[in-house]
Scaffold this motif. Structure first.
Motif, short mmCIF file in Angstrom:
data_model
loop_
_atom_site.label_atom_id
_atom_site.label_comp_id
_atom_site.label_asym_id
_atom_site.label_seq_id
_atom_site.Cartn_x
_atom_site.Cartn_y
_atom_site.Cartn_z
N ILE A 198 -51.88 56.22 75.71
CA ILE A 198 -51.09 55.45 75.40
C ILE A 198 -49.79 55.34 76.27
N LEU A 199 -49.00 56.12 77.00
CA LEU A 199 -47.88 55.14 78.03
C LEU A 199 -48.79 54.20 79.03
N GLY A 200 -50.03 54.81 79.85
CA GLY A 200 -50.59 53.65 80.62
C GLY A 200 -51.02 52.38 80.00
N THR A 201 -51.28 51.90 79.02
CA THR A 201 -51.56 50.84 78.75
C THR A 201 -50.07 50.67 78.05
N ALA A 202 -49.02 50.69 77.12
CA ALA A 202 -47.87 50.56 77.48
C ALA A 202 -47.60 49.99 78.52
N ALA A 203 -47.35 50.56 79.67
CA ALA A 203 -46.67 50.39 81.11
C ALA A 203 -47.22 48.92 81.03
N LEU A 204 -48.94 49.10 81.33
CA LEU A 204 -49.58 47.22 81.33
C LEU A 204 -49.06 46.61 81.20
N ARG A 205 -49.33 46.29 79.25
CA ARG A 205 -48.61 45.55 78.37
C ARG A 205 -47.41 45.17 79.26
N GLY A 206 -46.09 46.33 79.65
CA GLY A 206 -44.55 45.96 79.60
C GLY A 206 -44.93 44.29 81.24
N ALA A 207 -45.95 44.94 82.12
CA ALA A 207 -46.28 44.67 83.08
C ALA A 207 -46.86 43.37 83.24
N TYR A 208 -47.74 42.90 81.96
CA TYR A 208 -48.21 41.84 81.69
C TYR A 208 -47.30 40.60 81.52
N HIS A 209 -45.56 41.06 80.97
CA HIS A 209 -45.07 40.66 80.10
C HIS A 209 -43.38 40.70 81.18
N TYR A 211 -43.07 38.50 83.57
CA TYR A 211 -42.58 37.48 83.94
C TYR A 211 -41.22 36.89 83.40
N GLN A 212 -40.87 37.73 82.46
CA GLN A 212 -39.94 37.46 81.14
C GLN A 212 -38.79 37.95 81.47
N GLY A 213 -38.50 38.60 82.51
CA GLY A 213 -37.56 39.72 83.00
C GLY A 213 -37.40 40.97 82.12
N PHE A 214 -36.37 42.36 82.73
CA PHE A 214 -36.38 42.98 82.86
C PHE A 214 -36.29 43.50 81.00
N GLY A 215 -35.59 42.97 79.87
CA GLY A 215 -35.46 43.30 78.48
C GLY A 215 -37.14 43.31 77.93
N SER A 216 -38.22 41.99 78.26
CA SER A 216 -38.72 41.44 77.86
C SER A 216 -39.55 43.10 78.29
N ILE A 217 -39.71 43.72 79.66
CA ILE A 217 -40.96 44.84 80.20
C ILE A 217 -40.80 45.93 78.94
N VAL A 218 -38.96 46.31 79.12
CA VAL A 218 -39.12 46.97 77.85
C VAL A 218 -39.32 47.52 76.47
N GLY A 219 -39.38 46.41 76.28
CA GLY A 219 -39.75 45.62 74.92
C GLY A 219 -41.10 46.16 74.21
N ASN A 220 -41.32 45.65 75.88
CA ASN A 220 -43.53 45.34 74.97
C ASN A 220 -43.83 46.99 75.87
N VAL A 221 -42.84 47.84 76.95
CA VAL A 221 -43.52 48.91 76.50
C VAL A 221 -43.28 50.09 75.50
N ALA A 222 -41.89 49.46 74.29
CA ALA A 222 -41.99 50.14 74.22
C ALA A 222 -42.71 49.78 72.61
N MET A 223 -43.77 48.35 72.59
CA MET A 223 -44.15 48.14 71.69
C MET A 223 -45.77 49.42 71.96
N GLY A 224 -45.85 48.75 73.03
CA GLY A 224 -46.90 49.68 73.79
C GLY A 224 -46.86 51.34 73.67
#
Length: 266
Positions: A198-209, A211-224
């Motif tokens: 769960i945490l590994g794929t969430a981190a990859l999802r954060g990296a996937y986004h 380019y939108q900045g750190f706010g989107s990284i945090v948001g997408n990791v939480a979403m993952g």
């Protein structure tokens, strides 16, 4: 030796032998290189490039979907063809998950057997993830650590909304089928624990986004993390695809409409 069980109640056999394990790692590497992994690398590079500019992240912007010239037939056609081929990595992941006598669609819960329940769960996830996500984006913009995300402008062309809806469906399927359905199965076979996956794929999802900045990284990791837990608990990708698609439809179509109707607010 105990075995992790997949969300569908059937035991997921771990990969036995170094050859099979190496084969799985190569398969994962190829799938990621053709899809979300490649995009994650480009996304991180875009973030690094943005950080090296003289402008702060808050003063920069990025586009979610490139526009096309409505007067240029070939420009529009190329975008539809590009969107069509964007489904190929999804098809590859589903094909690799297929087993004799066991449909990959049923294995990961990407079917319409419980569509009403899946749709309800998807809308609930939109409220749980989408609304806080908007808050994180706003906070990131206020702190200057998130770039301005510009949705494609809407115009009177017949193709604009269908192309954006197609992009939303593709994004929902790409991320949820590959990040969740495919990687959960393969990493479990490699012996990874539930929360490591769960945490590994969430981190990859954060990296996937990224380019939108750190706010989107945090948001997408939480979403993952939330999506990964929901999948592990209920064993169905369909609610996640529905939720992701609805969130992207709001971002791709709803936001430009709101910006056009209430320019002073947006």
């Amino acid at each position: 030796m105990s075995r992790d069980r997949d969300p569908f109640g059937a035991a997921t056999p771990p990969a036995s032998g170094p050859r099979l394990r190496m084969s799985l790692w190569w398969e994962i590497a190829i799938v990621l290189a053709l899809s979300v992994g490649r995009s994650a690398v480009y996304s991180v590079l875009q973030l690094v490039q943005a950080l090296t500019r003289e402008q702060s992240l808050g003063d920069q912007s990025t586009a979610l979907n490139p526009g096309a010239n409505a007067q240029e037939f070939w420009d529009v056609l190329y975008q539809f063809v590009q969107a069509f081929f964007g489904f190929a990595p999804i098809a590859l992941a589903i094909y690799l998950l297929w087993e004799p006598g066991r449909s990959a669609f049923r294995r990961i819960g990407l079917d319409f057997r419980r569509f009403g329940r899946d749709a309800g769960a998807g809308i609930l996830l939109v409220l749980v993830i989408g609304v806080p996500g908007l808050g994180l984006y706003a906070a990131g913009r206020a702190l200057g650590v998130t770039v301005q995300v510009d949705a494609a402008p809407l115009d009177a062309s017949w193709w604009t909304v269908p192309l954006l809806l197609l992009a939303a469906v593709r994004a929902g399927l790409t991320e949820e089928v590959i990040f969740i359905g495919y990687l959960f199965d393969r990493l479990r076979r490699l012996g990874w624990g539930t929360w490591t996956i769960i945490l590994g794929t969430a981190a990859l999802r954060g990296a996937y986004h990224a380019y939108q900045g750190f706010g989107s990284i945090v948001g997408n990791v939480a979403m993952g993390i939330v999506f990964g837990w929901v999948y592990q608990r209920f064993g169905r990708v369909m609610p996640l695809v529905i939720a992701h698609t609805v969130i992207d439809v709001i971002a791709f179509v709803g936001y430009p409409l709101a910006a056009a109707w209430w320019p002073a607010l947006f």
